[in-house]
Write a protein that holds these residues in place. Sequence first.
Motif, short mmCIF file in Angstrom:
data_model
loop_
_atom_site.label_atom_id
_atom_site.label_comp_id
_atom_site.label_asym_id
_atom_site.label_seq_id
_atom_site.Cartn_x
_atom_site.Cartn_y
_atom_site.Cartn_z
N ARG A 347 0.83 -1.21 0.00
CA ARG A 347 0.00 0.00 0.00
C ARG A 347 0.86 1.25 0.00
O ARG A 347 0.49 2.26 -0.62
N ALA A 348 1.99 1.22 0.67
CA ALA A 348 2.89 2.39 0.66
C ALA A 348 3.39 2.66 -0.75
O ALA A 348 3.46 3.82 -1.19
N LEU A 349 3.73 1.60 -1.49
CA LEU A 349 4.15 1.78 -2.87
C LEU A 349 3.03 2.41 -3.70
O LEU A 349 3.27 3.33 -4.50
N CYS A 350 1.81 1.92 -3.50
CA CYS A 350 0.68 2.47 -4.25
C CYS A 350 0.43 3.93 -3.89
O CYS A 350 0.16 4.76 -4.78
N VAL A 351 0.54 4.28 -2.61
CA VAL A 351 0.30 5.66 -2.19
C VAL A 351 1.35 6.60 -2.79
O VAL A 351 1.02 7.66 -3.33
N VAL A 352 2.62 6.22 -2.73
CA VAL A 352 3.67 7.08 -3.27
C VAL A 352 3.51 7.24 -4.77
O VAL A 352 3.65 8.36 -5.31
N LEU A 391 -8.87 11.38 -14.42
CA LEU A 391 -7.71 10.70 -13.86
C LEU A 391 -7.49 11.09 -12.40
O LEU A 391 -7.17 10.23 -11.56
N THR A 392 -7.67 12.36 -12.09
CA THR A 392 -7.50 12.81 -10.70
C THR A 392 -8.49 12.11 -9.79
O THR A 392 -8.13 11.63 -8.69
N ALA A 393 -9.75 12.02 -10.21
CA ALA A 393 -10.76 11.36 -9.39
C ALA A 393 -10.43 9.88 -9.19
O ALA A 393 -10.56 9.35 -8.07
N LEU A 394 -9.97 9.21 -10.23
CA LEU A 394 -9.65 7.79 -10.11
C LEU A 394 -8.46 7.57 -9.18
O LEU A 394 -8.45 6.61 -8.39
N PHE A 395 -7.45 8.42 -9.26
CA PHE A 395 -6.29 8.27 -8.37
C PHE A 395 -6.66 8.58 -6.93
O PHE A 395 -6.14 7.95 -5.99
N LEU A 396 -7.54 9.54 -6.70
CA LEU A 396 -7.98 9.82 -5.33
C LEU A 396 -8.76 8.64 -4.76
O LEU A 396 -8.61 8.29 -3.58
N ILE A 397 -9.59 7.99 -5.57
CA ILE A 397 -10.31 6.80 -5.12
C ILE A 397 -9.32 5.68 -4.79
O ILE A 397 -9.47 4.95 -3.80
N THR A 398 -8.27 5.56 -5.60
CA THR A 398 -7.25 4.55 -5.34
C THR A 398 -6.52 4.84 -4.03
O THR A 398 -6.21 3.91 -3.26
N LEU A 399 -6.26 6.11 -3.76
CA LEU A 399 -5.61 6.46 -2.49
C LEU A 399 -6.49 6.08 -1.29
O LEU A 399 -6.00 5.52 -0.30
N VAL A 400 -7.77 6.39 -1.37
CA VAL A 400 -8.68 6.04 -0.27
C VAL A 400 -8.71 4.53 -0.08
O VAL A 400 -8.76 4.02 1.05
N LYS A 401 -8.67 3.77 -1.18
CA LYS A 401 -8.70 2.31 -1.10
C LYS A 401 -7.50 1.77 -0.33
O LYS A 401 -7.61 0.74 0.36
N GLN A 402 -6.35 2.43 -0.41
CA GLN A 402 -5.16 1.95 0.29
C GLN A 402 -5.30 2.09 1.80
O GLN A 402 -4.75 1.28 2.55
#
Length: 529
Positions: A347-352, A391-402
């Motif tokens: 998850r840290a890799l995904c967040v960074v 793209l910004t919305a999808l990456f923010l959703i991915t961040l919340v998922k982590q």
Amino acid sequence: MDEEKTLSPVPADAADILPQKPRFRPVETLFAWLLLVFGYFFCRVNPMWDHLPFAAALLAVSIYAFTFLVLLRGRCRFGVVTRLVLLSAALALLAMLMWDNPFHAFLCFTYLIAAYAYLVCTVTGNSLEGAWSDLLGADLLRAWFVFPFSSFVRLFPALVPSKGKGVGRTLLKLLLGLALAVIPTCIAFALLSYDERFIALTEKLFRVEAEDPTGDILRFLFGIPVAMYVFGLCHSSVVGRPNKEAEAERIRDRAEKRRVLPLMSACAAVIPLLALYVIYFVSQLDYFTSGFALQLPYELGYSDLTTGYADYAREGFFELCAVAALNFCVLLALSRYVRRGFEKLRRALCVVLALFTLVLIATAVSKLWLYVTRFGLTPDRYHAAWFMLLLTALFLITLVKQFRPQFKAVPLAMAVTVVLFLLLVLPGSNRLIARYNVDRFLSGRAQHLDVSYFSSLGDDAIPEMLRLRNAADRPDAQNRPNEDQCWGLDCRLTRRAGYKRGFWDAAISSRRAERLLAQAGYMKEESPP
């Protein structure tokens, strides 16, 4: 589309293994015949080839209404999510009718078909775990590909009813023969059209024009697979697929089996990518910060000339967009193909990676905004900004998922995508683009305005063109069009007023544009005979 067992003299144990002949209700036979007509008109009014918004809307409303009110009557179970999907389809239909934008009309028509397939599959009870589940992607694949093609050839036996004799069955056989005669008859008509007396007689008797029927033949031929697709979708949805729980479990098991990449290998693959981004950010720090300040990096050789702004804004923009899309694919791979264990490190890799990508997106947006403030808004820049927002919305959703593993990321991402799509097509992008450019010119923020560009925006730009033309007579305007611009506007407005669109190919904005042109005196009233 009900499957009924036929009586047979074979033993009971053998009857279970013999193929059963499908039997169709009269309404399903009628639906199959109507789908042949639907397939032809689908190829005729599809916005990909011709912009006929009202014809495409009528076709979409017809297939929706017949499917849910006649064919699936009593079988539909509309929940909250399916009602919202139906509402989104209605809004897409409204956007297609409102604005004179062929590209957005094509997107709306495509969305209507995609939503139709999902609704047919879902309201008949074939969703794996409900609409708000992480298996929503599997439901979409089943609705768009599995269900239609699993019963792809069921259309042809449905054309002739399985039960009943007499006039109805004989009539359907005659209709089938007439349908088969369409292609050879059209070919023979085309070959005989060389004779002028024959053509004059056919025009007198049947009021047909001697045109090349090749286009209609191709539409009919390509319409048959369309009819087979829709009928297969409805047939498979009504028959259903048993053991949905077991199928959902198999999908989850296959997803776990795909996790074959060790975490160490994933780290070795991602860390060099992150290091490359760090080096890139450090080396281009002055270059990036000037974009956020809406200034050119003069120390790098850029000047205030037009080419300087254009070179800076365009340089690397599409590359940054491509890198953002690449990082999204890497994030999906980390989430789906890396083995379980050491979840915090993964998850840290995904967040960074997501944070670095957001910085890249912000950089691309700053360059795009600098370009827009200098040269105005165009459809390409409008769509690029929308893509960056998605793209910004999808990456923010991915961040919340982590940070919240139980978060329903897949259905929320689909919902956000649909909402942003509606925000793209509903306001009328060409109207907004024209309004922004006219306001920018009249307020004095821009000294130059290319009036010839308005022609590419269609009828949605007509009100703003008239407002710009009227500003030439307003002394309070900070900036007014010159004589050449007024002449260009008059030529384009007069040319548009010289023809009137028909009912099927005119959007609501086109009717409004014609009314405004008439009020402004560009449309000359026809004198009575």
